[in-house]
Design an enzyme around this catalytic site. Structure first.
Site, PDB file in Angstrom:
ATOM      1  CD  GLU A   1       7.474   3.032  10.436  1.00  0.00           C
ATOM      2  OE1 GLU A   1       7.545   2.307  11.413  1.00  0.00           O
ATOM      3  OE2 GLU A   1       8.346   3.051   9.543  1.00  0.00           O
TER       4      GLU A   1
ATOM      5  N   GLY B   1       0.832  -1.197   0.000  1.00  0.00           N
ATOM      6  CA  GLY B   1       0.000   0.000   0.000  1.00  0.00           C
ATOM      7  C   GLY B   1       0.864   1.242   0.000  1.00  0.00           C
TER       8      GLY B   1
END
Lengths: 328, 741, 209
Positions: B708, B471
């Site tokens: 992240e 993804g």
């Protein structure tokens, strides 16, 4: 799922005969609760009689000015029905606050009446649970019980009734029509669901093989001023932490009729009858509503993790009543 | 002649978009080898003890059952190799599944049932009767605290113990001081695709279709466990349905599937149930973090202490590195960071998006907000005042850092200046309005990677590396990088990944795929181009014959003379004349000496608006503004999506997500109804933007990575906004309604 | 061809307003089904419940003759029986929406639907959204607005959005969000899904006379 046979009902009487004739047979409606629990092996049946082909899918006016809702009417259809939306708005709101659009397209009115608890100890298939396995104990009482009931509990079970729809139905004095092995009967919804007592496995008054055919809502002009309010963690697609279906009829500045029903906090769809009575004759407003909320939660029995529900449901009641009082 | 636009920096649609919207993208469980059997795991219902009896008779007699595999009948498996990482032991279970009859957590695999259909395997699994001897489990951080041990490093990469200056003295003499304990619960990754494997043996060769975000490691694990040479194992994974830190190295389903397939001599598919995803697929550990801050009257930090306690399982050594940012995010002379770990009878934890940064930034950035309140300083001003101009932990410069610009733009986009600092002072009708902010940060990490590039005579190219599409947009962005390096339009470059037969790539984690694999792709492309250049410049038939290498450029599938744009030679012509089908090169890229000269940190500023009904206090996040500096943004479209994903997962962690263990150690919410992931209706206006300054010290394309960064700081920004709205400081996540009643 | 052009031209197609066109792109895989009772399987108990029964499924306009145990869900029949793996299994309990398909044009969770109960109905999956190689406007809008990342929840999101458009009730952004809340996306593509659905809805509205 354990293996089972599947058949499509060919008429109500035949379906009743098929299911009542076998202890391990049951009716299949939308399947959203039954198939879920069968996958968890919490329910096991040898025969599913699919009742969705039965012609129980109409919403029609009754002679008395009320509405008769076929047991197979899907939640989404009922929620968007023009009569329900206008005359019983809390029912429409309750339905739309439940589950997801997909599930509402599947779930039926009859099935929703038979919805079973979300208690994790009931669902996990192995913890002590008097509802799943009578006399085995209750893991929830001293376990993690944030979602559990504070009203209508017993020492044998504190599982919450999960339905939103039933909370609205109980506020509107709905009557459940059934067709059973012994014939037809009409059950006031207040009598339909059972508190757990010492038989938590018995959740409704239905006999094995008794088929729900319809739900009737009596005429209730005051129901147009009703509202369902649901509080949960997520904004959607979640069961209630606390909810209330309320209605008010105010004549000359004084409450003539009141309805307060609660969800997410009790072991069955909960009608706070004493609280309703306390409102009658009062002026709508904060003092009366606060007293009602207090009265509606009399006798609560919170456990370690669900104590917050007492304060929460009081606020839900007050807010819902305020909302209805402000309606034109 | 104008330079054609580089494919880098273009907001291109995903290369795998059509495959994903048509249902043609194939995930691990969706391959169909003939004669496929189905395996279902039976899991423990106790938390600690041992299996004393496993009655498999009823299950074995169930229709369609091929085998019931228990520790007594499981094919031999060796320990998982301990040398999967450059440094240190991998933080995962090295014990192969079903190795013994000990139970160390609820939901542990105790048997596997294999049958000819999924339904039959599932029904038979419910008929396995397991009897246990239960022992007293360790269930809470508090109970286990006396046995805590200190963690030294995080996967050999990051020091977890850091001391500089004298924190105690600074705290003792502080003008402003804050000491508080922050807690975060166990969270589960819950990718929507459950962990899945199809295992197929051909003699002593093993093929795994596995939801692995590190196919090379999974291959080494399977080879080690089954005593095969790695060449005998192939791990294939063209698409992963989300990972977020799970699905790396090995998890039990791939080894159990392989063992089951060997046992029944048929290909076997094993997909964990959603319930099993809560006990067999990793999780984020619970943390308890004591933070102490000291500051001068005007807010200059004089001490930071961040002491973390997290938990791991009896079977794996994982530590949640909460304090890593606290070592260097702000300028401060006195800093003390420690990490302790206890073992609880829970399933094994592992990385989850922003391991350390996510819970750690909740604590640090909440504490900073509390300090700002105590000192009477605007939280944004406090952060600017303590900006770290260099890495004070390692005492070296940042490679590239534009955090001040993130603050400035975020301030402007959010309208922070209009904030009344007084709690409960801002309203929208009946609703309390709260504005909070926090700093986001995540280190720039890249590991060694290898790639190959082939330019073919049809004027196209294929680049490949054993990277993963989770993804992250790997198919898209890595093709963009190859196209840029080859001077080809991006629609003429295809990227291949997700196969252990391809050149080595590290795990898709640590936000490094673009940086690590992209660097290898660039290096391989440069070498392939060198071959083309040599062919052209030594071929008398080429218009470029004899031209010096440094006088050539590649664009639009041609080599072109820089001096005279009319002199050009198409790749296809060069190859055709040389009678070659293509040129190919492979190359390895690894960090070099820049690693010692600079510190690499991606940063950002998170701003959050919440609205809260004071009577029915569910927190609604109505606005998020995030401005980030991840280095160069190679595809703004997919990059923005990754930031949205990080932000939304952060909002889930802030308000909804919590895996609950009861007093017996059972997971009581192991499904997607009771473990609450945010839904559509929980989302609102999210404004993502980037500073977009390439980090040329880091790698050729200047991108540090951003998978992240988006989640970092969100928890604190929400909690800070909730404080601003209500005056209540919530120090334990998630912020559920009962905490605000 | 740019995605924008695709959307405009596809939105011109009237059948889109009817929900979704069914084409002949479904492929019959009636042979060698792993979930049928086959000759080499161990002999099941003679007269236990749950023996396989003939099931005729109409999926994306194509009839498929299967032999299934009644307990096989529509989702497993699609994925394991017909190898139509576009419909995804995320939770198997109606809690994520990845399995969403359209049955007689209404969106439902195929994981809680028995395959045998859909005999005589029309099932449409993500594989049936496109008209041959021409993508459905929702598919184009999802690509254009990057309304997915890992792609696993995407088929369910698309089928759900197709159902939403057909229902025609969700108009505002908040209504679209609410009506798409039965489909969980862990990658966090919700804001982009909203834009994609809104755009297709508005495009479809423009087409109304």
């Amino acid at each position: 799922m354990t293996p089972f046979d599947y058949t499509r009902a060919e008429g109500s009487a035949a379906a009743v005969k098929q299911v009542s004739g076998s202890a391990k047979a049951t009716f299949l409606g939308g399947g959203t609760c039954l198939i879920d629990l069968m996958k968890l092996h919490v329910e096991n049946h040898d025969l599913l009689v699919d009742i969705t082909p039965l012609p129980l899918d109409r919403i029609e006016a009754t002679a008395g000015g009320g509405v008769r809702i076929g047991a197979n009417v899907r939640n989404s259809e009922l929620a968007h029905d023009a009569t329900i939306y206008k005359n019983y708005p809390a029912l429409s709101e309750a339905l739309l606050s439940g589950a997801s659009p997909q599930l509402r397209n599947m779930a039926t009115v009859g099935g929703n009446l038979m919805q079973r608890t979300r208690c994790p100890y009931f669902r996990n298939g192995f913890s002590p649970c008097n509802k799943r396995e009578p006399k085995s104990g209750c893991a929830a009482k001293d376990g993690y019980n944030r979602s559990h009931a504070v009203l209508g509990v017993s020492e044998h079970c504190i599982a919450t009734h999960p339905s939103d729809m039933c909370v609205a139905l109980i506020a509107f004095d709905a009557v459940v029509k059934t067709h059973g092995p012994k014939g037809e009967r009409a059950i006031p919804i207040t009598d339909f669901h059972l508190v757990p007592g010492d038989t938590p496995d018995r959740e409704t008054v239905l006999e094995h093989g008794e088929l729900i055919t319809a739900v009737e809502l009596p005429a209730a002009p005051w129901a147009m001023r009703s509202h369902y309010l649901k509080v949960r963690d997520r904004a959607s697609y979640e069961f209630a932490l606390a909810s209330a279906a309320v209605a008010l009829e105010v004549v000359d500045g004084v409450i003539k009729t009141a309805r307060v029903a609660l969800g997410g906090v009790a072991t069955k769809p909960w009608r706070a009858a004493d609280a309703e009575k306390s409102l009658v004759g009062q002026k709508p407003g904060a003092p009366a509503f606060a007293a009602t909320a207090e009265m509606a939660t009399k006798g609560v029995a919170p456990r370690q993790f669900n104590g917050f529900k007492v304060a929460l449901v009081r606020r839900v009641i007050v807010r819902a009543l305020e909302t209805v009082a402000a309606m034109k | 002649m104008p330079e054609p636009r580089s494919p880098l920096g273009q907001p291109l649609d995903r290369a795998d978009g059509v495959a994903k919207v048509t249902g043609r993208a194939k995930y691990a469980a969706e391959f169909a080898p003939p004669d496929l059997a189905h395996a279902v795991v039976v899991t423990s219902t106790i938390t600690r003890g041992r299996v004393t009896a496993c009655d498999t008779a009823a299950a074995e007699k169930s229709p369609g059952v091929l085998a019931v595999i228990t520790p007594r009948t499981v094919p031999a498996m060796k320990a998982v190799p301990a040398d999967l990482l450059p440094k240190g032991r991998p933080p995962i279970e090295l014990r192969p599944p079903l190795a013994d009859e000990k139970v160390s957590h609820f939901g542990q695999a105790v048997a596997v049932v294999v049958a000819d259909t999924f339904e039959r395997a599932t029904a038979a699994a419910a008929r396995v009767r397991v009897t246990y001897q239960a022992d007293e489990p360790a269930l809470t951080l508090e109970e286990a605290e006396p046995t805590a041990f200190e963690a030294e490093t995080f996967v050999g990469r990051e020091d977890l113990k850091h001391r500089r200056g004298d924190v105690a003295r600074a705290l003792a003499g502080a003008a402003v001081k804050l000491e508080a304990v922050y807690r975060t619960p166990v969270e589960h990754h819950n990718p929507i695709e459950p962990a899945a494997t199809i295992a197929e043996w051909d003699g002593d060769s093993l093929t795994l279709h596995d939801s692995s975000r590190w196919v090379h490691a999974t291959r080494r694990v399977a080879a080690g466990v089954f005593g095969l040479s790695p060449e005998k194992v192939r791990v294939i994974c063209p698409f992963i349905g989300g990972a977020f830190g799970s699905k790396g190295f090995t998890w039990q389903q791939n080894l159990l599937a392989a063992a089951a397939a060997r046992h029944v001599k048929r290909p076997v598919k094993l997909v964990l149930t959603r319930q099993q995803m809560f006990t067999l697929a990793g999780r984020r550990p619970e943390t308890k973090q004591a933070v102490a801050l000291a500051a001068t009257k005007d807010g200059g930090l004089t001490a930071v202490r961040h002491a973390t306690m997290s938990e791991t399982s009896p079977l794996a050594d994982f530590v949640e590195p909460c304090g890593t940012l606290s070592k260097h995010l702000y300028s401060c002379p006195n800093v003390e960071v420690t990490h302790r770990v206890v073992r609880l009878n829970r399933s094994s934890p592992v990385f989850m998006r922003g391991p350390g940064e996510t819970p750690g930034s909740f604590a640090l950035e909440s504490a900073l907000d509390e300090l700002a309140v105590a000192a009477g300083i605007d939280p944004l001003v406090l952060r600017l005042k303590n900006h770290a101009d260099r890495d004070e932990e390692k005492d070296r410069p940042w490679s590239s850092k534009h955090l001040k610009e993130c603050y400035r733009r975020g301030d402007e986009r959010f309208g922070w200046a209009k904030r009344d600092p007084k709690p409960r002072s801002m309203r929208d009708g009946n609703l309390l309005v709260g504005w909070g902010m926090a700093t986001a940060a995540y280190p720039g990490i890249r590991m060694e990677a290898r790639a190959k590039v082939r330019v073919t005579a049809d004027g196209r190219a294929v680049a490949a590396s054993a990277a993963h599409e989770i993804g992250n947009g790997a198919y898209t962005v890595l093709a963009q990088i190859a196209a840029a390096a080859l001077g080809l339009p991006v629609d003429r470059v295809r990227f291949e990944l997700g196969d252990s037969d391809l050149p080595f790539a590290p795990a898709t984690g640590a936000s490094q795929t673009t940086a690590a694999v992209g660097s290898a792709v660039t290096a391989a492309a440069v070498e392939a181009m060198a071959k083309l250049v040599k062919l052209a410049t030594t071929d008398k038939a080429s218009p470029l014959f004899g031209i010096a290498v440094d006088q050539l450029a590649a664009r639009e599938g041609k080599l072109v003379s820089r001096a005279d744009g009319a002199k050009a030679d198409a790749f296809s012509d060069i190859l055709r004349r040389a009678k070659l089908k293509g040129v190919e090169a492979d190359a390895t890229a690894a960090p070099g000496e820049e690693k010692e000269k600079f510190s690499f940190l991606s940063t950002g500023a998170q701003f959050v608006e919440v609205k809260i009904d004071p009577d029915l206090p569910r927190v609604r996040v109505t606005r998020v503004v995030g401005v980030y500096d991840p280095g160069a943004v190679l595809n703004p479209k997919t990059a923005r999506s990754q930031m949205l994903g990080g932000i939304l997962m952060g909002l889930g962690a802030a308000l909804l997500e919590e895996t609950v263990y009861d007093g017996r150690g059972l997971v009581v919410n192991p499904d997607l109804a009771d473990y609450r992931l945010p839904v559509h209706a929980d989302t609102s206006d999210i404004d993502v933007s980037f500073v977009n300054e390439p980090d040329r010290h880091f790698n050729p394309v200047g991108a540090r990575g951003l998978g992240e960064l988006g989640i970092s700081g969100i928890g604190a920004a929400v909690a800070n906004a909730v404080f601003h709205a209500t005056g209540k400081r919530i120090r334990d996540l998630p912020i559920t309604p009962e905490k605000l009643l | 061809m740019s995605p924008d052009q695709d959307i405009d031209s596809a939105a011109d197609r009237r059948e889109f307003m009817e929900g979704v066109a069914v084409g002949g792109i479904g492929v019959a895989f009636a042979a060698a089904l792993p979930i049928t009772a086959t000759a080499d399987e161990p002999v099941p108990p003679a007269r236990g419940p749950g023996q396989p029964v003939p099931v005729k499924l109409n999926v994306n306009g194509t009839d498929h003759d299967l032999k299934l145990e009644p307990r096989v869900t529509l989702l497993d029949a699609l994925r394991e029986g017909l190898h139509l793996t576009g419909s995804k299994k995320g939770c198997d309990h109606g809690q994520c929406g990845a399995c969403t398909v359209l049955v007689d044009g209404r969106r439902v969770n195929s994981c809680l639907t028995l395959a045998v109960a859909t005999v005589g109905r029309k099932v449409q999956t993500v594989e049936g959204l496109a008209d041959g190689d021409v993508l459905h406007p929702l598919q184009l809008a999802f690509i254009k607005h990057d309304a997915f990342q890992c792609g696993y929840c995407t088929p369910g999101q698309l089928c759900s959005a197709a159902g939403l458009l057909k229902e025609g009730r969700a108009k505002s952004d908040d209504e679209i969000r609410e009506e798409m809340s039965g489909n969980i996306c862990r990658c966090g593509a919700y804001p982009n899904i909203l834009v994609a659905v809104r755009e297709v809805r508005q495009g479809a509205l423009k087409e109304k006379p």
